[in-house]
Each structure stands twice: as structure tokens, then as C-alpha cells.
Scaffold this motif. Structure first.
Motif, PDB file in Angstrom:
ATOM      1  N   VAL A   1       0.815  -1.219   0.000  1.00  0.00           N
ATOM      2  CA  VAL A   1       0.000   0.000   0.000  1.00  0.00           C
ATOM      3  C   VAL A   1       0.848   1.269   0.000  1.00  0.00           C
ATOM      4  CG1 VAL A   1      -1.962  -1.100   1.110  1.00  0.00           C
ATOM      5  CG2 VAL A   1      -0.194  -0.025   2.529  1.00  0.00           C
ATOM      6  N   VAL A   2       2.173   1.094   0.002  1.00  0.00           N
ATOM      7  CA  VAL A   2       3.092   2.239   0.000  1.00  0.00           C
ATOM      8  C   VAL A   2       3.465   2.572  -1.438  1.00  0.00           C
ATOM      9  CG1 VAL A   2       5.349   3.065   0.742  1.00  0.00           C
ATOM     10  CG2 VAL A   2       3.987   1.648   2.278  1.00  0.00           C
ATOM     11  N   LYS A   3       3.416   3.859  -1.784  1.00  0.00           N
ATOM     12  CA  LYS A   3       3.637   4.274  -3.174  1.00  0.00           C
ATOM     13  C   LYS A   3       5.089   4.163  -3.606  1.00  0.00           C
ATOM     14  CE  LYS A   3       2.709   8.104  -6.354  1.00  0.00           C
ATOM     15  NZ  LYS A   3       2.158   9.460  -6.507  1.00  0.00           N
ATOM     16  N   ASP A   4       6.024   4.604  -2.747  1.00  0.00           N
ATOM     17  CA  ASP A   4       7.432   4.642  -3.142  1.00  0.00           C
ATOM     18  C   ASP A   4       8.020   3.234  -3.178  1.00  0.00           C
ATOM     19  OD1 ASP A   4       9.853   6.740  -3.371  1.00  0.00           O
ATOM     20  OD2 ASP A   4      10.542   4.956  -2.304  1.00  0.00           O
ATOM     21  N   PRO A   5       8.640   2.836  -4.291  1.00  0.00           N
ATOM     22  CA  PRO A   5       9.163   1.460  -4.411  1.00  0.00           C
ATOM     23  C   PRO A   5      10.293   1.147  -3.438  1.00  0.00           C
ATOM     24  CG  PRO A   5       9.836   2.816  -6.287  1.00  0.00           C
ATOM     25  CD  PRO A   5       8.830   3.604  -5.532  1.00  0.00           C
ATOM     26  N   ARG A   6      11.106   2.141  -3.077  1.00  0.00           N
ATOM     27  CA  ARG A   6      12.215   1.888  -2.154  1.00  0.00           C
ATOM     28  C   ARG A   6      11.709   1.592  -0.747  1.00  0.00           C
ATOM     29  NH1 ARG A   6      15.473   7.180  -3.639  1.00  0.00           N
ATOM     30  NH2 ARG A   6      13.293   7.811  -3.816  1.00  0.00           N
ATOM     31  N   ILE A   7      10.659   2.332  -0.325  1.00  0.00           N
ATOM     32  CA  ILE A   7      10.065   2.067   0.992  1.00  0.00           C
ATOM     33  C   ILE A   7       9.384   0.704   0.986  1.00  0.00           C
ATOM     34  CG2 ILE A   7       8.371   2.859   2.678  1.00  0.00           C
ATOM     35  CD1 ILE A   7       8.822   5.702   1.633  1.00  0.00           C
ATOM     36  N   SER A   8       8.668   0.418  -0.086  1.00  0.00           N
ATOM     37  CA  SER A   8       7.999  -0.878  -0.217  1.00  0.00           C
ATOM     38  C   SER A   8       9.013  -2.019  -0.155  1.00  0.00           C
ATOM     39  CB  SER A   8       7.229  -0.918  -1.546  1.00  0.00           C
ATOM     40  OG  SER A   8       6.621  -2.175  -1.730  1.00  0.00           O
ATOM     41  N   ASP A   9      10.140  -1.839  -0.827  1.00  0.00           N
ATOM     42  CA  ASP A   9      11.183  -2.861  -0.842  1.00  0.00           C
ATOM     43  C   ASP A   9      11.791  -3.041   0.551  1.00  0.00           C
ATOM     44  OD1 ASP A   9      13.043  -4.642  -2.361  1.00  0.00           O
ATOM     45  OD2 ASP A   9      14.538  -3.182  -1.705  1.00  0.00           O
ATOM     46  N   PHE A  10      12.004  -1.913   1.257  1.00  0.00           N
ATOM     47  CA  PHE A  10      12.556  -1.985   2.616  1.00  0.00           C
ATOM     48  C   PHE A  10      11.619  -2.765   3.543  1.00  0.00           C
ATOM     49  CE2 PHE A  10      11.915   0.101   6.799  1.00  0.00           C
ATOM     50  CZ  PHE A  10      13.002  -0.443   7.455  1.00  0.00           C
ATOM     51  N   LEU A  11      10.309  -2.443   3.504  1.00  0.00           N
ATOM     52  CA  LEU A  11       9.344  -3.114   4.373  1.00  0.00           C
ATOM     53  C   LEU A  11       9.254  -4.608   4.045  1.00  0.00           C
ATOM     54  CD1 LEU A  11       6.504  -0.426   4.406  1.00  0.00           C
ATOM     55  CD2 LEU A  11       8.066  -0.981   6.270  1.00  0.00           C
ATOM     56  N   CYS A  12       9.242  -4.904   2.769  1.00  0.00           N
ATOM     57  CA  CYS A  12       9.160  -6.303   2.336  1.00  0.00           C
ATOM     58  C   CYS A  12      10.365  -7.098   2.836  1.00  0.00           C
ATOM     59  CB  CYS A  12       9.061  -6.367   0.812  1.00  0.00           C
ATOM     60  SG  CYS A  12       8.768  -8.027   0.178  1.00  0.00           S
TER      61      CYS A  12
END
Length: 401
Positions: free
Chosen positions: A81-92
Motif C-alpha cells: 500500500v506504500v507508493k514509493d518502491p524503495r520504501i515498499s522494498d525496505f518493508l518487504c
């Protein structure tokens, strides 16, 4: 309050309808208070359950993370649900056990400036069991900017302490070397016909060039730390910038760099020292040229007038500045160029500070860099306050009108 509600729930079968309604309203009030507290926080808060699904977030998190595809009836993995791919990648990666629980990430949304967010993830504990995770998001952009400015000030202070010693220990020997080189040249010129004399003359010429180069380094160093006597004159900044661009245009065309300008017609005259502001402009344009040296690109220079400040932006579509060196670009002698002195941005920063302005930078790797210069535009109109018989100010006149 929590214990009171627990006791009330245990007595639920003995409560009448009005008492049950009061209890429900009390729980609703507690929940609303929790929402108000969370939404009043400047930091973003996101909560994930033990299956890593987003179950709670506050207003700051929604704005900062640009949360998307939210449907309360559907479970959402928090990184989806996070727009920025870098944040999404970090959380994943974190929830897969491949990332640390704390990190900082630059976020660049196209309709706003670049922000630096710090993420801290802590387990959500209940009865000694982990039932999820809490993600705290802090906007540390201003904090890092202040730290960077403090480091620049400390660097300049250190250089000031060293300046006198450098001037004495380097400039004086250089002066002596220059004198002896002149004496050698005179001696050699008397016997200039011999082969040895010619070789000596060539060697002396090389040494002189190196002495001059060292002397220039010392002069630049001293300029960076000593107070500068500015000769301020009110100038049309738009016209001055255009003239500087024209001066560099042939070189930019050779590098296949297209120049775009967008000057504000409302920009008033600004008090500047033309010599030094030209030095700043040339330095920033040269840096932009270096960033676009391989494939060319677009150099865009804009001006605007806002809040009694002239704002100058120099943007390029070059390689950008990596995050890990961004905080060091104004440090003396720090350079990424093979033959750079590393003092150009230090001097530029000092010049703008001497003008009462400021310098900031926005960058993204492989997307380009924008240097933003702000210069103060003092108000000229003098105001006269008229007082009534009670001693209250009731009208203001512009005495120049």
C-alpha cells in the motif's frame, strides 16, 4: 479507564440497556481520543498485524507514505500500500528478515520536494507475545539540513584557524622559490645557445607553472576562510544571469547541452557583488556541465520572487549526487572530479552567505540535480505610523508615495 471497562464488560449481563449504551459510548470516546492523539502526531504511525497486514495508520502516515489502494474490507500487506518502491522494498525485506529495523530513505514525489524519512520498526507486544509491528516514520529532512549547515560552519571555522599558518608556511616559501627561479632564468639566458641551457629553461618553465598553480590553491583557500569585502550594487538579476549564460553558451553547445531559462518578470533588483555572484553562477553551471558530460542534457535556470527573496534555481538532467556523499558536497577539498580542487562549492556557499542568502540542493541519482540559491530583497518603502489620541496606531502611510 481500561480496568474500569474490563470490570464493566464482566458485569454486562447485569446491566440494563441504558448502562450498556453508556458503556458503548465510553468505549467510542476512548477510541476517538486515541484517533485524535494519533492524528495530531507529526510522525507517521503504521501498525501491522502478525500476518504483516496494515491494520492502523494515522493521518501523517497516510500523507507521508501516499498510501494507495486502501479498502478496509480487504487485507493489505503493508508493503503493497506504500507508493514509493524503495520504501515498499525496505518493508518487504524487513518482514522477510533481510533488513535492519531502522533506516533512512530519500523520497521524491514529482509534485513536491525531496524528503528524507527515517523508519523505525518495533514489535507490538501483548502478554509477552508479539502480535504485530509498529512502524514509526519521521521526516528528518530539516534536521539533516541543519546538521549539514552546522558541519559546513564548523569546517569553515577550522579552516579559519589554519589560514594564518597556511599563508605563512606555504606562500612565503613559494615567493622564495619564484625569486630563485627568476635568478636561474637570468643565468640560463646568458648561455641560452647550449643544449643544457635549453633543457634547464624548459624545466624552469614547468616549475614556474606548478608554483603558480600552488599559489592559486593557497589564494582560493584563504578566500574561503577570510572575511570578504563585498561591493554591493543593485542589479537586474535576470539580465545578469542571461549575460553569464551567453558567456558560457559556446562551451555548453559543444557538450550538447541545451539551455532553458524561465525568468520571473516580477523579480526586483537585488544588491549583489557582480564579480562574486558571477563566480557562483559559473561554478554551478560548470558542475552541471560535468554531470551531463557523457550524453548531454538540459540545463534549466529559473528565477522567482517570493517572501522578499530572490530565488535562483540551477537544474541539470545529469547523473545526480549519490545519497552517501550529499552531505559532504560543501566540505572543503571534497570532490568527485579527477582534477577538481574541491573548493568551488565551499567558496560559492561562502559568497552566498556573505550576501545574506542561503544555498540548498535537491538531487536524485540518474535524474539530475537542482541547486537553489536565495538572496534577500530588502523592502524599500519606509512606513509612518499615525497614532490617535488614545495612543493606538490606526493608520500606516508609505512616506515614499
Amino acid at each position: 479507564m481500561k480496568n474500569f471497562i474490563k470490570k464493566a464488560v464482566k458485569r454486562l449481563p447485569k446491566l440494563d440497556c441504558n448502562q450498556i449504551a453508556d458503556l458503548i459510548n465510553l468505549i467510542i470516546d476512548e477510541y476517538e481520543l486515541l484517533e485524535i492523539v494519533l492524528d495530531s502526531m507529526a510522525d507517521g504511525v503504521m501498525v501491522a498485524d502478525k500476518n504483516n497486514n496494515l491494520i492502523l495508520f494515522n493521518t501523517s502516515a497516510k500523507i507521508m507514505m501516499r498510501l494507495v489502494n486502501l479498502n478496509e474490507s480487504v487485507e493489505h500487506k503493508i508493503w503493497k500500500v506504500v507508493k514509493d518502491p524503495r520504501i515498499s522494498d525496505f518493508l518487504c525485506k524487513y518482514f522477510a528478515g533481510k533488513e535492519e529495523s531502522k533506516t533512512s530513505i530519500f523520497v521524491d514525489y514529482s509534485d513536491s520536494e525531496v524528503k528524507l524519512f527515517e523508519f523505525t520498526i518495533t514489535p507490538l507486544i501483548k502478554n509477552d507475545s508479539t502480535i504485530g509491528n509498529v512502524i514509526i516514520i519521521q521526516d528528518i529532512t530539516d534536521k539533516k539540513l541543519k546538521e549539514s549547515k552546522l558541519r559546513r560552519a564548523e569546517s569553515l571555522a577550522s579552516l579559519t584557524t589554519l589560514a594564518a599558518g597556511v599563508a605563512h608556511e606555504i606562500k612565503n616559501p613559494l615567493g622564495s622559490i619564484s625569486i630563485y627561479l627568476q635568478l636561474i632564468e637570468k643565468t640560463v639566458n646568458k648561455n641560452s645557445s647550449s643544449k643544457v641551457a635549453k633543457e634547464i629553461k624548459e624545466s624552469v618553465s614547468v616549475i614556474k607553472e606548478e608554483v603558480e598553480r600552488l599559489n592559486k590553491v593557497v589564494i582560493d583557500f584563504l578566500f574561503a576562510v577570510k572575511p570578504v569585502n563585498m561591493n554591493f550594487v543593485e542589479e537586474d538579476l535576470n539580465k545578469f544571469i542571461a549575460e553569464t549564460i551567453d558567456f558560457l553558451l559556446p562551451e555548453l553547445k559543444t557538450e550538447e547541452i541545451k539551455v532553458e531559462t524561465e525568468f520571473s518578470p516580477k523579480l526586483p533588483k537585488v544588491a549583489i557583488d557582480k564579480r562574486y555572484i558571477k563566480q557562483v553562477l559559473i561554478n554551478l553551471i560548470k558542475n552541471a556541465e560535468f554531470a551531463m558530460r557523457e550524453e548531454g542534457g538540459i540545463l534549466k535556470i529559473t528565477t522567482e520572487y517570493k517572501d522578499n527573496q530572490a530565488i535562483l534555481k540551477v537544474s541539470d538532467t545529469g547523473t545526480g549526487i549519490p545519497d552517501h556523499i550529499l552531505s559532504r558536497i560543501f566540505e572543503p577539498y571534497f570532490t568527485t572530479k579527477d582534477f577538481g580542487s574541491g573548493i568551488g562549492l565551499t567558496i560559492s556557499y561562502k559568497i552566498i552567505k556573505e550576501h545574506g542568502g542561503d544555498v540548498s540542493v535537491i538531487t536524485k541519482e540518474n535524474k539530475g540535480t537542482t541547486f537553489i540559491i536565495t538572496l534577500p530583497v530588502p523592502e524599500k518603502g519606509q512606513k509612518l505610523i499615525a497614532w490617535d489620541k488614545k495612543g493606538d496606531a490606526h493608520e500606516i502611510f508609505d512616506i515614499n508615495s
